[in-house]
Motif scaffolding. Structure first.
Motif, PDB file in Angstrom:
ATOM      1  N   ASP A 160      33.572  14.158   5.630  1.00 32.43           N
ATOM      2  CA  ASP A 160      33.882  13.143   6.618  1.00 32.43           C
ATOM      3  C   ASP A 160      34.350  13.839   7.901  1.00 32.43           C
ATOM      4  N   PRO A 161      33.685  13.585   9.026  1.00 30.93           N
ATOM      5  CA  PRO A 161      34.041  14.287  10.269  1.00 30.93           C
ATOM      6  C   PRO A 161      35.368  13.838  10.877  1.00 30.93           C
ATOM      7  N   VAL A 162      35.930  12.733  10.373  1.00 32.06           N
ATOM      8  CA  VAL A 162      37.147  12.193  10.987  1.00 32.06           C
ATOM      9  C   VAL A 162      38.336  13.142  10.774  1.00 32.06           C
ATOM     10  N   GLY A 163      38.424  13.721   9.566  1.00 35.57           N
ATOM     11  CA  GLY A 163      39.581  14.559   9.222  1.00 35.57           C
ATOM     12  C   GLY A 163      39.779  15.749  10.145  1.00 35.57           C
ATOM     13  N   PRO A 164      38.772  16.614  10.300  1.00 34.96           N
ATOM     14  CA  PRO A 164      38.990  17.781  11.167  1.00 34.96           C
ATOM     15  C   PRO A 164      39.255  17.386  12.622  1.00 34.96           C
ATOM     16  N   ARG A 165      38.652  16.300  13.076  1.00 32.77           N
ATOM     17  CA  ARG A 165      38.895  15.904  14.463  1.00 32.77           C
ATOM     18  C   ARG A 165      40.332  15.407  14.625  1.00 32.77           C
ATOM     19  N   ASP A 166      40.816  14.688  13.616  1.00 37.89           N
ATOM     20  CA  ASP A 166      42.194  14.209  13.664  1.00 37.89           C
ATOM     21  C   ASP A 166      43.165  15.395  13.640  1.00 37.89           C
ATOM     22  N   THR A 167      42.726  16.494  13.059  1.00 39.46           N
ATOM     23  CA  THR A 167      43.590  17.665  12.914  1.00 39.46           C
ATOM     24  C   THR A 167      43.597  18.556  14.157  1.00 39.46           C
ATOM     25  N   PHE A 168      42.482  18.612  14.853  1.00 37.49           N
ATOM     26  CA  PHE A 168      42.359  19.611  15.931  1.00 37.49           C
ATOM     27  C   PHE A 168      42.110  19.056  17.329  1.00 37.49           C
ATOM     28  N   SER A 169      41.682  17.800  17.430  1.00 41.22           N
ATOM     29  CA  SER A 169      41.278  17.322  18.757  1.00 41.22           C
ATOM     30  C   SER A 169      42.449  17.334  19.735  1.00 41.22           C
ATOM     31  N   LEU A 170      42.246  18.030  20.820  1.00 40.78           N
ATOM     32  CA  LEU A 170      43.267  18.085  21.858  1.00 40.78           C
ATOM     33  C   LEU A 170      42.477  18.329  23.129  1.00 40.78           C
ATOM     34  N   VAL A 171      42.329  17.314  23.941  1.00 41.09           N
ATOM     35  CA  VAL A 171      41.448  17.466  25.087  1.00 41.09           C
ATOM     36  C   VAL A 171      42.269  17.400  26.364  1.00 41.09           C
ATOM     37  N   PRO A 172      42.577  18.564  26.938  1.00 44.04           N
ATOM     38  CA  PRO A 172      43.350  18.560  28.173  1.00 44.04           C
ATOM     39  C   PRO A 172      42.518  17.966  29.315  1.00 44.04           C
ATOM     40  N   PRO A 173      43.200  17.445  30.320  1.00 46.61           N
ATOM     41  CA  PRO A 173      42.492  16.730  31.389  1.00 46.61           C
ATOM     42  C   PRO A 173      41.421  17.574  32.077  1.00 46.61           C
TER      43      PRO A 173
END
Ligand SMILES: *Cc1c(COP(=O)(O)O)cnc(C)c1O
Length: 481
Positions: A314-327
């Protein structure tokens, strides 16, 4: 680039291509491995920083004279050490093109990022793992893949407690336990330590006579942890251990993980591709149930280093763990709902690994890859048969993938001298330069292991390996005990 610089690059590039091809073509004319001469060692390690630069062609002379003579050895068909393959020709071919394009595959709309979607999906398909879009990415290797998988499991475990480990850390939480077999890879321990889980809460599950995780023992360890207030979180099964190539009983471990709410991870760094081999492939049932699977295209598949991969259900887990998108990185017109690869792992700037993976698979095709896996596995079984038929070697584990664990046992030697001899053999064989193998410890005793990954290895090479071990053993001053 100016025309002049381009002309230089074109000319030197052609020489580099010839150097690379000659290196590959003449690999069997040279020792498998040799120690570095003192003058070259000091050149390699102590060069002063140059004030002025040098022409491209000059650099190639240094590569030819000082570096190509000293390979690690894994290009040679009689290299049986660790788990290192020769490079695929297709991978060698495209590596300079990836450098010429030089993208960062963090994200965005360009060939590197888009091709990684295909490379990852192909890897999943090859080993029979489900692949919802976005559920995987290429990494530097399985060490990094394991960090990503374990971090994702850790975040899921906190979410289940109504927390976000990214915000709170692990403070004030009961300890989380991680299970692997005694034959599990050290990268799991590194990952557990790095993620603050603590090696004290790493449980090493005993193995059976074939070095496979014992599911009954796993159940007992889980029960003991629950009783002690430790929360069981993550079980890592092996699909191909480094010591013996053993594949754990994946389906049974998957069932235990489901029953107890554990994250089920499979370390298929080396062996996941074994699922393609007829016969042995059946032992992989349950692999497809994993929450995450790590595998290394830079091992059996022969993609030039580095190329690892982590796949998720499930792709949701790793994105919830690492997603950090600076402006400064966010773009309003980014149409891709999957986001950037850099939102699924710790790396921001990411190399164009997909080109080497894609080229290798595209060149061999699924048929060529299964043939490679079958052929090398068959050679390993042949080596096992040769060992069993001899009276001075002893097979230590059944042949499941393409690693054979064994011991040299000249009849005249007692237990202690056999132990000392087997510890000394790998280095002595390596020094002779005709074959390369490495050692390990199995059930507390010194063992030899040979891993077959080279498409050009022959049965005759296996005979040379055993003879080299015999000769090296005679050369070793058997220590008096
Ligand atoms: C090689 C290997 C690893 C570590 O992977 P890297 O690519 O070296 O980071 C982990 N597990 C197994 C079984 C391996 O063979």
């Amino acid at each position: 680039m100016t025309d002049l610089r381009l002309t230089d690059l074109r000319r030197a590039g052609r020489s580099a291509a010839d150097l690379a091809a000659d290196h590959l073509a003449t690999v069997t004319d040279r020792p498998v491995w040799r120690p570095v001469a003192d003058a070259d060692r000091s050149w390699l390690t102590r060069q002063p920083l140059p004030a002025a630069g040098r022409p491209l062609a000059d650099l190639l002379d240094d590569v030819r004279d000082r570096m190509l003579p000293y390979p690690m050895g894994n290009g040679h068909p009689r290299f049986f050490g660790w788990v290192n393959s020769p490079p695929s020709p297709a991978g060698v071919l495209v590596a300079p093109l990836a450098a010429a394009m030089n993208p960062s595959c963090a994200g965005g709309e360009h060939a590197g990022v888009l091709l990684e979607r295909t490379a990852v999906r192909w890897l999943a398909e090859l080993v029979g793992f489900p692949h919802p879009p976005g559920a995987g990415l290429l990494t530097s290797g399985t060490s990094m893949a394991t960090i990503i998988a374990l971090a994702t499991a850790r975040q899921r475990a906190s979410r289940q407690q109504g927390r976000d480990v990214r915000e709170t850390g692990l403070y004030g939480q009961p300890p989380l336990a991680v299970y692997l077999s005694t034959e599990g890879h050290s990268c799991l321990r590194k990952a557990a330590e790095l993620l603050g889980l603590g090696s004290r809460y790493l449980r090493t599950v005993p193995v059976d006579g074939a070095y496979r995780m014992d599911p009954g023992a796993l159940r007992r360890l889980i029960a003991a942890d629950r009783a002690a207030g430790v929360r069981p979180m993550f079980v890592a099964a092996s699909a191909g251990t480094v010591n013996t190539g053993a594949v754990d009983p994946l389906a049974e471990i998957a069932g235990i993980a489901r029953e107890h709410g554990l994250w089920f991870h499979v370390d298929g760094a080396y062996g996941a591709l074994g699922a393609l081999a007829e016969g042995t492939g059946r032992g992989y049932a349950g692999l497809e149930q994993a929450d995450s699977l790590a595998l290394d295209p830079h091992k059996w598949l022969g993609v030039p280093v580095d190329a690892g991969c982590v796949l998720f259900r499930d792709p949701v887990g790793p994105r919830d763990t690492f997603s950090l998108v600076p402006p400064y990185l966010r773009q309003d017109d980014d149409g891709d709902p999957l986001g950037w690869f850099s939102e699924y792992g710790p790396e921001q700037t990411r190399p164009f690994r997909a080109l080497r993976v894609w080229a290798t698979i595209a060149h061999l095709g699924r048929d060529g890859i299964s043939q490679l896996v079958r052929r090398t596995s068959q050679l390993a079984r042949t080596l096992a048969t040769m060992i069993e038929a001899s009276d001075d070697f002893e097979l230590l584990a059944p042949a499941t993938t393409s690693v054979i664990a064994f011991r040299h046992r000249p009849t005249a030697l007692d237990v202690d001298r056999t132990e000392a001899l087997n510890q000394a053999i790998p280095a002595a064989v390596q020094r002779r330069g005709h074959a390369f193998l490495t050692g390990t410890r199995l059930s507390g005793r010194a063992a030899l292991r040979a891993c077959v990954l080279h498409p050009d290895t022959t049965e005759a090479d296996l005979g040379v390996l055993l003879d080299e071990i015999r000769t090296a053993a005679q050369e070793i001053d058997a220590p008096t005990v």
